[in-house]
Design a protein around this motif. Structure first.
Motif, PDB file in Angstrom:
ATOM      1  N   GLN A   1      35.332  44.611  36.583  1.00 25.52           N
ATOM      2  CA  GLN A   1      35.711  43.339  37.218  1.00 25.52           C
ATOM      3  C   GLN A   1      34.610  42.887  38.183  1.00 25.52           C
TER       4      GLN A   1
ATOM      5  N   GLY B   1      37.111  41.498  42.766  1.00 26.45           N
ATOM      6  CA  GLY B   1      38.571  41.553  42.849  1.00 26.45           C
ATOM      7  C   GLY B   1      39.014  42.938  43.249  1.00 26.45           C
ATOM      8  N   ARG B   2      40.288  43.197  43.033  1.00 27.98           N
ATOM      9  CA  ARG B   2      40.880  44.450  43.525  1.00 27.98           C
ATOM     10  C   ARG B   2      40.338  45.708  42.852  1.00 27.98           C
TER      11      ARG B   2
ATOM     12  N   SER C   1      52.362  45.154  44.725  1.00 23.13           N
ATOM     13  CA  SER C   1      52.010  46.501  45.195  1.00 23.13           C
ATOM     14  C   SER C   1      52.790  46.838  46.456  1.00 23.13           C
TER      15      SER C   1
ATOM     16  N   ARG D   1      35.345  38.622  34.617  1.00 23.18           N
ATOM     17  CA  ARG D   1      36.750  38.520  35.058  1.00 23.18           C
ATOM     18  C   ARG D   1      37.553  39.617  34.370  1.00 23.18           C
ATOM     19  N   ASP D   2      38.527  40.176  35.062  1.00 20.56           N
ATOM     20  CA  ASP D   2      39.240  41.313  34.464  1.00 20.56           C
ATOM     21  C   ASP D   2      39.929  40.944  33.146  1.00 20.56           C
ATOM     22  N   ASP D   3      40.387  39.687  33.041  1.00 20.10           N
ATOM     23  CA  ASP D   3      41.090  39.264  31.817  1.00 20.10           C
ATOM     24  C   ASP D   3      40.175  39.267  30.588  1.00 20.10           C
TER      25      ASP D   3
ATOM     26  N   ASN E   1      48.107  46.540  33.042  1.00 14.35           N
ATOM     27  CA  ASN E   1      48.835  45.281  32.861  1.00 14.35           C
ATOM     28  C   ASN E   1      48.062  44.344  31.936  1.00 14.35           C
TER      29      ASN E   1
ATOM     30  N   LEU F   1      52.906  40.755  39.439  1.00 13.82           N
ATOM     31  CA  LEU F   1      52.428  42.041  39.952  1.00 13.82           C
ATOM     32  C   LEU F   1      52.798  42.206  41.415  1.00 13.82           C
TER      33      LEU F   1
HETATM   34  P1  ATP Z   1      39.843  37.844  38.106  1.00 13.59           P
HETATM   35  O1  ATP Z   1      39.076  36.804  38.817  1.00 13.59           O
HETATM   36  O2  ATP Z   1      38.959  39.031  37.728  1.00 13.59           O
HETATM   37  O3  ATP Z   1      40.652  37.333  36.947  1.00 13.59           O
HETATM   38  P2  ATP Z   1      42.438  38.466  39.286  1.00 13.59           P
HETATM   39  O4  ATP Z   1      42.859  37.509  40.333  1.00 13.59           O
HETATM   40  O5  ATP Z   1      43.080  38.407  37.940  1.00 13.59           O
HETATM   41  O6  ATP Z   1      40.836  38.445  39.189  1.00 13.59           O
HETATM   42  P3  ATP Z   1      42.935  40.762  41.071  1.00 13.59           P
HETATM   43  O7  ATP Z   1      43.943  40.129  41.952  1.00 13.59           O
HETATM   44  O8  ATP Z   1      41.618  41.148  41.654  1.00 13.59           O
HETATM   45  O9  ATP Z   1      42.661  39.957  39.717  1.00 13.59           O
HETATM   46  O10 ATP Z   1      43.610  42.038  40.412  1.00 13.59           O
HETATM   47  C1  ATP Z   1      42.950  42.797  39.442  1.00 13.59           C
HETATM   48  C2  ATP Z   1      43.857  43.914  38.983  1.00 13.59           C
HETATM   49  O11 ATP Z   1      44.138  44.768  40.083  1.00 13.59           O
HETATM   50  C3  ATP Z   1      45.219  43.511  38.483  1.00 13.59           C
HETATM   51  O12 ATP Z   1      45.183  43.056  37.143  1.00 13.59           O
HETATM   52  C4  ATP Z   1      45.990  44.819  38.613  1.00 13.59           C
HETATM   53  O13 ATP Z   1      45.702  45.671  37.517  1.00 13.59           O
HETATM   54  C5  ATP Z   1      45.370  45.448  39.865  1.00 13.59           C
HETATM   55  N1  ATP Z   1      46.230  45.331  41.086  1.00 13.59           N
HETATM   56  C6  ATP Z   1      46.462  46.330  41.969  1.00 13.59           C
HETATM   57  N2  ATP Z   1      47.279  45.936  42.966  1.00 13.59           N
HETATM   58  C7  ATP Z   1      47.587  44.663  42.737  1.00 13.59           C
HETATM   59  C8  ATP Z   1      48.392  43.699  43.431  1.00 13.59           C
HETATM   60  N3  ATP Z   1      49.046  43.983  44.531  1.00 13.59           N
HETATM   61  N4  ATP Z   1      48.465  42.459  42.924  1.00 13.59           N
HETATM   62  C9  ATP Z   1      47.764  42.147  41.837  1.00 13.59           C
HETATM   63  N5  ATP Z   1      46.997  43.033  41.130  1.00 13.59           N
HETATM   64  C10 ATP Z   1      46.915  44.276  41.557  1.00 13.59           C
END
Ligand code: ATP
Ligand code: ZN
Length: 308
Positions: free
Chosen positions: A21, A24-25, A181, A63-65, A84, A179
């Motif tokens: 990724q 992001g997280r 946490s 991007r993770d998706d 997920n 989602l």
């Molecule tokens: P991107 O720009 O890469 O699409 P995003 O907004 O989809 O980013 P993040 O919010 O950074 O993604 O979350 C990435 C992944 O982190 C999630 O898909 C999930 O697997 C994990 N994750 C862990 N804790 C949480 C949380 N509290 N909320 C959302 N995702 C979490």
């Protein structure tokens, strides 16, 4: 003097590619995992790809998706992404009849969260049947559809690309599937969790295509190192002295360890040193129990690297 690390020169075609990724997280933990595997690379700001300096391994930041798609299409050999996203994409690919599919190599000890159904405060929830006929907002339509189908519930799935938690207040949905946490975002939006649809954590995935012969050696080495890094997390090395007669009781107390190493102590015929790697947390209570069983000089050390 230590030998300097080798610099494997490899043509672009035989370099491994791993997608992680971009921001992001999962980003920090993914980078941390790769650096614990010994990978050195310098990352410029906004750079989409980094070349490994000491391994034929390059890192793509996306991007993770997009990670499952890049791995499915064999653009990347490996990827680090949440279960997920893995499950959602796997169900989508399956529905389109795509085979063979990318594979999960192993689950990783980060990125833990849950995909949950949450209802607004005041919603009378009496089990999953209460969802019948409701509009459920989510960014995970395939996982949600499977959850509903398994329970024979007919509900409307409202697919949103983000900000799912405000959908009920905006009148776009009755409940959500999103989602969680800590649950603080839910509480701030006057929602409460009622069902867990999926328990998620990060996973290492690999291409469905057999990895080219000239990449196999480094793939094997990298996978072994990733496994080693995961095993080390939480592992401790325990050393103690004990009377030989207490060995059986002490071995029983050591959590998640293989048979301990037993070493005689010079000039102390009845006493031995016991060394063991424990793959679970070691609490004070355990040290007290070991002492109670006859152990002395108990030492607990962190494990830095492990290769099974
Ligand atoms: P991107 O720009 O890469 O699409 P995003 O907004 O989809 O980013 P993040 O919010 O950074 O993604 O979350 C990435 C992944 O982190 C999630 O898909 C999930 O697997 C994990 N994750 C862990 N804790 C949480 C949380 N509290 N909320 C959302 N995702 C979490
Ligand atoms: Zn995303």
């Amino acid at each position: 003097m230590n030998a300097p690390p080798t610099r494997p020169e490899a043509s672009p075609a035989v370099r491994l590619k791993i997608a992680i990724q971009k921001s992001g997280r999962l980003t920090d933990s993914s980078l941390d995992l790769l650096s614990r595997c010994g990978l050195k690379f310098s990352r410029g700001k906004d750079q989409l790809m980094c070349y490994g300096e000491n391994m034929p391994l390059d890192v793509l930041f996306v991007r993770d998706d997009d990670i499952p798609d890049l791995v499915q299409e064999d653009v990347c050999d490996l990827g680090l992404v949440g279960l997920n996203v893995v499950e959602e994409k796997r169900l989508a690919f399956q529905a389109r009849g795509i085979a063979p599919l990318f594979e999960i190599v192993q689950l990783l000890d980060f990125g833990r969260c849950k995909l949950c159904i949450a209802v607004p405060d005041g919603f009378e929830y009496r089990g999953a049947a209460s969802l019948a006929g409701k509009r459920i907002a989510t960014t995970y339509p395939n996982i949600l559809a499977r959850f509903l189908a398994e329970r024979s519930i007919a509900a409307e799935v409202v697919v949103l690309s983000g900000s799912v938690e405000i959908a009920p207040r905006l009148g776009r949905a009755d409940v959500i599937c999103d989602l969680v946490s800590t649950g603080s975002t839910l509480a701030a939006n006057h929602l409460r969790q009622v069902e867990t649809v999926l328990e998620s954590q990060a996973a290492l995935i690999r291409t469905p295509v057999p990895i080219a012969a000239d990449k196999q050696d480094w793939t094997r080495r990298l996978l072994m190192r990733i496994d080693g890094v995961e095993q080390v997390k939480g592992s401790k090395y325990i050393m103690l002295h004990a009377p030989r007669s207490a060995l059986a009781a002490i071995a029983k107390l050591l959590p998640g360890s293989e048979a301990p190493t037993v070493i005689p102590l010079e000039g102390r015929g009845d006493r031995v040193a016991v060394h063991a790697v424990c793959r679970e947390s070691v609490f004070w209570e355990l040290l007290e129990d070991l002492k109670g069983a006859g152990a002395t000089s108990v030492l607990v050390l962190p494990v830095e690297k492990m290769l099974a």
